[in-house]
Design a protein around this motif. Structure first.
Motif, PDB file in Angstrom:
ATOM      1  N   PHE A 138      -6.043   1.288   7.222  1.00 23.23           N
ATOM      2  CA  PHE A 138      -5.169   2.331   6.678  1.00 23.23           C
ATOM      3  C   PHE A 138      -4.635   1.945   5.305  1.00 23.23           C
ATOM      4  O   PHE A 138      -4.629   2.753   4.364  1.00 23.23           O
ATOM      5  CB  PHE A 138      -4.016   2.574   7.651  1.00 23.23           C
ATOM      6  CG  PHE A 138      -2.945   3.480   7.123  1.00 23.23           C
ATOM      7  CD1 PHE A 138      -3.176   4.843   6.967  1.00 23.23           C
ATOM      8  CD2 PHE A 138      -1.695   2.984   6.768  1.00 23.23           C
ATOM      9  CE1 PHE A 138      -2.197   5.680   6.472  1.00 23.23           C
ATOM     10  CE2 PHE A 138      -0.704   3.808   6.275  1.00 23.23           C
ATOM     11  CZ  PHE A 138      -0.966   5.162   6.130  1.00 23.23           C
ATOM     12  N   ALA A 139      -4.190   0.681   5.164  1.00 25.10           N
ATOM     13  CA  ALA A 139      -3.631   0.242   3.884  1.00 25.10           C
ATOM     14  C   ALA A 139      -4.694   0.284   2.793  1.00 25.10           C
ATOM     15  O   ALA A 139      -4.402   0.647   1.641  1.00 25.10           O
ATOM     16  CB  ALA A 139      -3.058  -1.171   4.023  1.00 25.10           C
ATOM     17  N   ALA A 148       0.825  -1.206   0.000  1.00 23.57           N
ATOM     18  CA  ALA A 148       0.000   0.000   0.000  1.00 23.57           C
ATOM     19  C   ALA A 148       0.859   1.256   0.000  1.00 23.57           C
ATOM     20  O   ALA A 148       0.587   2.221  -0.740  1.00 23.57           O
ATOM     21  CB  ALA A 148      -0.935  -0.009   1.209  1.00 23.57           C
ATOM     22  N   MET A 149       1.894   1.284   0.825  1.00 20.66           N
ATOM     23  CA  MET A 149       2.760   2.455   0.869  1.00 20.66           C
ATOM     24  C   MET A 149       3.503   2.631  -0.455  1.00 20.66           C
ATOM     25  O   MET A 149       3.647   3.747  -0.960  1.00 20.66           O
ATOM     26  CB  MET A 149       3.748   2.326   2.031  1.00 20.66           C
ATOM     27  CG  MET A 149       3.106   2.389   3.393  1.00 20.66           C
ATOM     28  SD  MET A 149       4.292   2.215   4.745  1.00 20.66           S
ATOM     29  CE  MET A 149       5.308   3.656   4.492  1.00 20.66           C
ATOM     30  N   PHE A 201       1.201   3.996  -3.303  1.00 20.48           N
ATOM     31  CA  PHE A 201       0.837   5.411  -3.181  1.00 20.48           C
ATOM     32  C   PHE A 201       2.032   6.316  -3.440  1.00 20.48           C
ATOM     33  O   PHE A 201       1.940   7.303  -4.184  1.00 20.48           O
ATOM     34  CB  PHE A 201       0.264   5.685  -1.788  1.00 20.48           C
ATOM     35  CG  PHE A 201      -0.199   7.103  -1.599  1.00 20.48           C
ATOM     36  CD1 PHE A 201      -1.388   7.541  -2.171  1.00 20.48           C
ATOM     37  CD2 PHE A 201       0.557   8.005  -0.874  1.00 20.48           C
ATOM     38  CE1 PHE A 201      -1.816   8.849  -2.014  1.00 20.48           C
ATOM     39  CE2 PHE A 201       0.143   9.315  -0.718  1.00 20.48           C
ATOM     40  CZ  PHE A 201      -1.044   9.729  -1.291  1.00 20.48           C
ATOM     41  N   ALA A 260      -6.770   5.664  -2.450  1.00 22.89           N
ATOM     42  CA  ALA A 260      -6.217   6.950  -2.875  1.00 22.89           C
ATOM     43  C   ALA A 260      -5.263   6.777  -4.052  1.00 22.89           C
ATOM     44  O   ALA A 260      -5.196   7.614  -4.953  1.00 22.89           O
ATOM     45  CB  ALA A 260      -5.500   7.619  -1.700  1.00 22.89           C
ATOM     46  N   GLY A 261      -4.536   5.658  -4.055  1.00 23.25           N
ATOM     47  CA  GLY A 261      -3.647   5.388  -5.181  1.00 23.25           C
ATOM     48  C   GLY A 261      -4.397   5.248  -6.488  1.00 23.25           C
ATOM     49  O   GLY A 261      -3.894   5.629  -7.551  1.00 23.25           O
ATOM     50  N   SER A 293       4.075   1.153  -8.714  1.00 20.22           N
ATOM     51  CA  SER A 293       2.775   1.325  -8.069  1.00 20.22           C
ATOM     52  C   SER A 293       1.869   0.121  -8.301  1.00 20.22           C
ATOM     53  O   SER A 293       1.216  -0.372  -7.370  1.00 20.22           O
ATOM     54  CB  SER A 293       2.115   2.608  -8.597  1.00 20.22           C
ATOM     55  OG  SER A 293       0.867   2.826  -7.984  1.00 20.22           O
ATOM     56  N   CYS A 318       2.452   8.973  -6.657  1.00 25.42           N
ATOM     57  CA  CYS A 318       2.738  10.412  -6.494  1.00 25.42           C
ATOM     58  C   CYS A 318       3.977  10.810  -7.290  1.00 25.42           C
ATOM     59  O   CYS A 318       4.019  11.890  -7.898  1.00 25.42           O
ATOM     60  CB  CYS A 318       2.925  10.741  -5.017  1.00 25.42           C
ATOM     61  SG  CYS A 318       1.418  10.614  -4.034  1.00 25.42           S
ATOM     62  N   TRP A 377      -7.305   2.322   2.528  1.00 28.21           N
ATOM     63  CA  TRP A 377      -7.543   3.710   2.111  1.00 28.21           C
ATOM     64  C   TRP A 377      -6.382   4.231   1.272  1.00 28.21           C
ATOM     65  O   TRP A 377      -6.583   5.020   0.336  1.00 28.21           O
ATOM     66  CB  TRP A 377      -7.771   4.600   3.326  1.00 28.21           C
ATOM     67  CG  TRP A 377      -9.126   4.417   3.940  1.00 28.21           C
ATOM     68  CD1 TRP A 377      -9.427   3.792   5.107  1.00 28.21           C
ATOM     69  CD2 TRP A 377     -10.376   4.854   3.378  1.00 28.21           C
ATOM     70  NE1 TRP A 377     -10.779   3.801   5.332  1.00 28.21           N
ATOM     71  CE2 TRP A 377     -11.388   4.459   4.283  1.00 28.21           C
ATOM     72  CE3 TRP A 377     -10.732   5.522   2.219  1.00 28.21           C
ATOM     73  CZ2 TRP A 377     -12.738   4.716   4.041  1.00 28.21           C
ATOM     74  CZ3 TRP A 377     -12.066   5.790   1.985  1.00 28.21           C
ATOM     75  CH2 TRP A 377     -13.049   5.399   2.884  1.00 28.21           C
ATOM     76  N   LEU A 378      -5.163   3.810   1.587  1.00 26.36           N
ATOM     77  CA  LEU A 378      -4.025   4.197   0.748  1.00 26.36           C
ATOM     78  C   LEU A 378      -4.181   3.632  -0.667  1.00 26.36           C
ATOM     79  O   LEU A 378      -3.925   4.324  -1.657  1.00 26.36           O
ATOM     80  CB  LEU A 378      -2.716   3.679   1.355  1.00 26.36           C
ATOM     81  CG  LEU A 378      -1.942   4.597   2.296  1.00 26.36           C
ATOM     82  CD1 LEU A 378      -0.641   3.927   2.717  1.00 26.36           C
ATOM     83  CD2 LEU A 378      -1.650   5.943   1.658  1.00 26.36           C
TER      84      LEU A 378
END
Length: 603
Positions: free
Chosen positions: A413-414, A288-289, A292, A420-421, A314, A296, A416-417
Motif C-alpha cells: 500500500f505504501a 508514504a501518507m 501523498f 501516486a505521489g 512531500s 495533494c 502505491w501511495l
C-alpha cells in the motif's frame, strides 16, 4: 586532520557571536563579508575533511576534547564524528548554505536588521553542523534544540507583523512535542547503557536488544522526534506557516538544514530501528501518507511559497518512506538532490516575489517568461527535478527510492501511495510553472539581475541537473542491500509515472478549463488547501479545550492551599492585633483576668 572538524561549526558560530555583539555598529559590507566569509571558510574546511575521508578509504574518524562533566559514573565528553553520512550532510549544509548566504546579501540589502539576520543565519548553520557532526547524543541534542531556536528567530524575523510572530511560535511549540519524545528516547539509552556515545550505544543495542521491547520503544520515541523536526504526519502543520520568514530562510530551512534533521536522526540510529521492524514499517507508512497528502495540498495552493512548503513536506515524506523500507542510501541520496533543486526553487521564487513587489499569490502572476527568462529557466529546471523527469538529479534519486523499496518489500500500500505521489508531483510542478510564466501578464515585473541573485541560481541549476553524479560515500555507514530482481514493467512504470502526470496536466490545461475551475472551487480542493483540516482538528481537540481550562482555572486551583494559609494568617493577625491597643488599663484588666483564670484552673 581531526582539528578540521572543530573548525567546521566553529567558524559560523564565532561570526554569529561577533555579529550579535557588534553587528549593529558595522555597515552592510563588513557584515556581509563576516557572515558569508565564515560560511565559505566552513565550506573549505568541509571539503578538506571530505577529501581526507575519501583518501583514507572511508575510515571514520573524529575528535574528543576534555569532558564536559562527570557525574554518577557518567563521563560526558565533547566529541565529533566524521563518516560517510556526516560527509554528505556537511557538504550539503555548507555548500548550499554558502549559496543561500550569497543570495541573502542582495535579497536583504537595505533591511534595517541586516546584521541581526546574518547573525541568526550563521547560528542556524553552526547548530546544524553541530547536530550532524556530533559523536554523542548530548551534543546532537544541543544542535537539535539549537536549530529549533534559530528557526523560531528566523521565521519571526520580521516580528513587528503579528502573523510572523504567530508562525514562529507555532513552529516552536509543535516541534517541541517531538523534542520531548527524542529526549525521553535518549534518556532510556543513557539509563540502559550508561554512555552517550552514539556509535557505542547503537552497537550495544544491537548486542543486547534483539527481540527486546525496549528497542521498539526507543525507536518509536526517536521517530517522534524525527516527525516533529521534519514536519511529517501528524506534526506537519508548522511548516507551511513557516513561510512567514524571509525567502532565504525558507530555502535554508526547507532545503539543507532543519527539515532534514529527522531523516539524519533515523539514518544515524538505523541499527536501533532495524531491531524494531514494526516501527520501521510505521516509518514507511508515515512517509508514504505524508508525501501523498502534502502533494495533494500543493496541487491546490495559491500562495507561491506555500506550494513549495507542501512540496518540501512531500519530498521529506519520500525520504521517510525510503528509510522505512530499508533503502537508507537512497533516502540520503534524495536528501542531497532535494537540497539542490528545492533551494533553486525557493531562491528563484524569491527573485519572482521581489520583481512583483513582494506579491506571492500565483493568481496575480503569469506571463513572466518574456520579462524574466532567467528566472523561468531556473524554475523549469527546478520543477523538472522536482517532478523527477529523466536526466535530472531528482529522477535518479526518486527512482532509486521507488525501485529499492519495491525490491525490499514489493508493491504494498505504501509503495502505491509513493507512486501516486510521483504523478501528483508532476501535476503541481507543471501547474506552478504555467501559473507563473505562461498566459497573460497580470502584474508588471521589475526584474532584478544583480550578480549575487543570479550566480547562486546558476550554480544550483547545474547541481539540480547533474548533482546525482556526486558520489555518495555511504558504504561505511549502511550495509549494502541485497540485490533483488525488479521486473521490467515496474522499471517502466516508475519511469513513466512523472511523464504521465505531465501529459495529463497538459491535457487538462488545454481541454478542460471549466472542469479545472469547478474542481478548484469545490469542497475537496478547499479541504486540501486547508491542509486536510489538521489545523482545525487540532484547534478543536487541543487549543480550544486548553483555552477553556485556562479560563475556568483563571484563579489557579493549585494556589488555593497557599491562599488558605495566607487567609488564616491574616485572620489571626487581625484578631491578635486588637490586643495591642496601647491603653494601660486594658493591659491591666487582661493581666488580672488571666491571673484569675489561671488560679481558677489550678484550684
Amino acid at each position: 586532520m581531526a582539528a578540521l572538524l572543530l573548525w567546521i561549526p566553529l567558524m559560523p558560530l564565532l561570526s554569529s557571536l561577533l555579529l550579535l555583539l557588534a553587528g549593529a555598529r558595522l555597515g552592510e559590507r563588513p557584515v556581509a563579508l563576516l557572515g558569508v566569509g565564515s560560511v565559505a571558510l566552513s565550506a573549505l574546511f568541509s571539503l578538506a575533511a571530505i577529501l581526507s575521508f575519501s583518501a583514507s578509504d572511508g575510515v571514520a574518524w573524529g575528535i574528543e576534547t576534555l569532558p564536559w562533566f562527570s557525574a554518577l559514573g557518567l563521563e560526558v565528553g565533547f566529541s565529533l564524528h566524521f563518516d560517510g553520512l556526516s560527509a554528505v550532510m556537511v557538504g550539503v549544509i555548507t555548500g548550499v548554505g554558502l549559496l543561500i548566504h550569497l543570495y541573502s546579501v542582495a535579497y536583504m540589502a537595505g533591511d534595517a536588521d541586516f546584521a541581526r539576520f546574518f547573525a541568526y543565519l550563521n547560528l542556524f548553520v553552526a547548530m546544524m553542523l553541530i547536530l550532524v557532526l556530533a559523536g554523542d547524543f548530548l551534543l546532537l541534542y544541543l544542535g537539535w534544540e539549537g536549530v529549533g531556536l534559530c528557526s523560531f528567530l528566523l521565521i519571526g524575523f520580521w516580528y513587528r507583523q503579528p502573523e510572523n510572530g504567530y508562525a514562529a511560535r507555532k513552529a516552536f511549540v509543535v516541534t517541541r512535542i517531538g523534542d520531548v519524545a527524542l529526549a525521553l528516547g535518549l534518556l532510556i539509552l543513557v539509563q540502559q547503557f550508561g554512555m552517550l556515545n552514539i556509535q557505542d550505544s547503537v552497537d550495544q543495542a544491537r548486542q543486547l536488544w534483539p527481540g527486546s521491547d525496549l528497542a521498539g520503544w526507543v525507536a518509536l520515541l526517536l521517530l517522534g522526534g524525527a516527525v516533529g523536526k521534519s514536519a511529517q504526519l501528524p506534526l506537519q502543520t508548522w511548516l507551511p506557516d513557516a513561510m512567514a520568514g524571509p525567502t532565504p530562510v525558507s530555502a535554508l530551512i526547507h532545503a539543507a538544514t532543519m527539515v532534514t534533521a529527522g531523516v539524519y536522526l533515523i539514518a544515524r540510529t538505523q541499527g536501533i530501528f532495524m531491531l524494531a521492524p514494526q516501527v520501521l514499517q510505521l516509518v514507511a507508512l508515515v512517509g508514504a501518507m505524508t508525501l501523498f497528502l502534502a502533494a495533494c495540498s500543493a496541487l491546490v495552493q495559491h500562495d507561491l511559497k506555500r506550494i513549495l512548503a507542501y512540496s518540501t513536506i512531500s519530498q521529506i515524506g519520500y525520504m521517510f518512506f525510503a528509510l522505512g523500507t530499508g533503502a537508507f542510501s537512497a533516502a540520503v541520496f534524495h536528501l542531497m538532490t532535494h537540497a539542490f533543486f528545492k533551494a533553486l526553487l525557493f531562491l528563484a521564487a524569491g527573485q519572482v516575489i521581489m520583481s512583483l513587489h513582494h506579491e506571492q499569490d500565483t493568481r496575480r502572476m503569469g506571463g513572466l517568461l518574456r520579462p524574466m527568462p532567467f528566472s523561468a529557466l531556473c524554475f523549469a529546471i527546478g520543477c523538472a527535478a522536482l517532478a523527477a523527469l529523466p536526466l535530472t538529479s531528482g529522477f535518479y534519486s526518486k527512482d532509486a527510492i521507488l525501485l529499492q523499496a519495491y525490491a525490499q518489500g514489493g508493491a504494498g500500500f505504501a509503495w502505491w501511495l509513493a507512486l501516486a505521489g510521483a504523478l501528483v508531483t508532476a501535476l503541481y510542478s507543471l501547474r506552478l510553472f504555467v501559473r507563473l510564466f505562461l498566459g497573460d501578464c497580470r502584474t508588471l515585473p521589475e526584474p532584478d539581475n544583480r550578480p549575487l541573485l543570479c550566480w547562486p541560481l546558476g550554480i544550483l541549476c547545474l547541481l539540480a541537473l547533474f548533482g546525482a553524479l556526486i558520489p555518495q560515500p555511504l558504504h561505511d555507514v549502511f550495509s549494502a542491500a541485497p540485490q533483488a530482481h525488479v521486473p521490467l514493467p515496474v522499471h517502466l512504470l516508475v519511469l513513466a509515472m512523472p511523464v504521465i502526470g505531465l501529459v495529463a496536466g497538459i491535457w487538462l490545461l488545454l481541454r478542460h478549463r471549466d472542469w479545472r475551475q469547478a474542481f478548484a472551487t469545490g469542497a475537496l480542493a478547499r479541504w486540501w488547501r486547508a491542509g486536510w483540516g489538521f489545523d482545525v482538528l487540532y484547534d478543536w481537540l487541543l487549543v480550544r479545550p486548553l483555552l477553556w481550562l485556562a479560563r475556568v482555572n483563571r484563579r489557579d486551583l493549585a494556589d488555593l492551599p497557599v491562599q488558605l494559609l495566607v487567609w488564616t494568617s491574616r485572620i489571626c493577625h487581625q484578631g491578635l492585633s486588637r490586643l495591642q491597643s496601647g491603653r494601660l488599663r486594658h493591659y491591666a484588666v487582661g493581666i488580672v483576668g488571666g491571673a484569675v483564670l489561671i488560679l481558677a484552673v489550678v484550684l
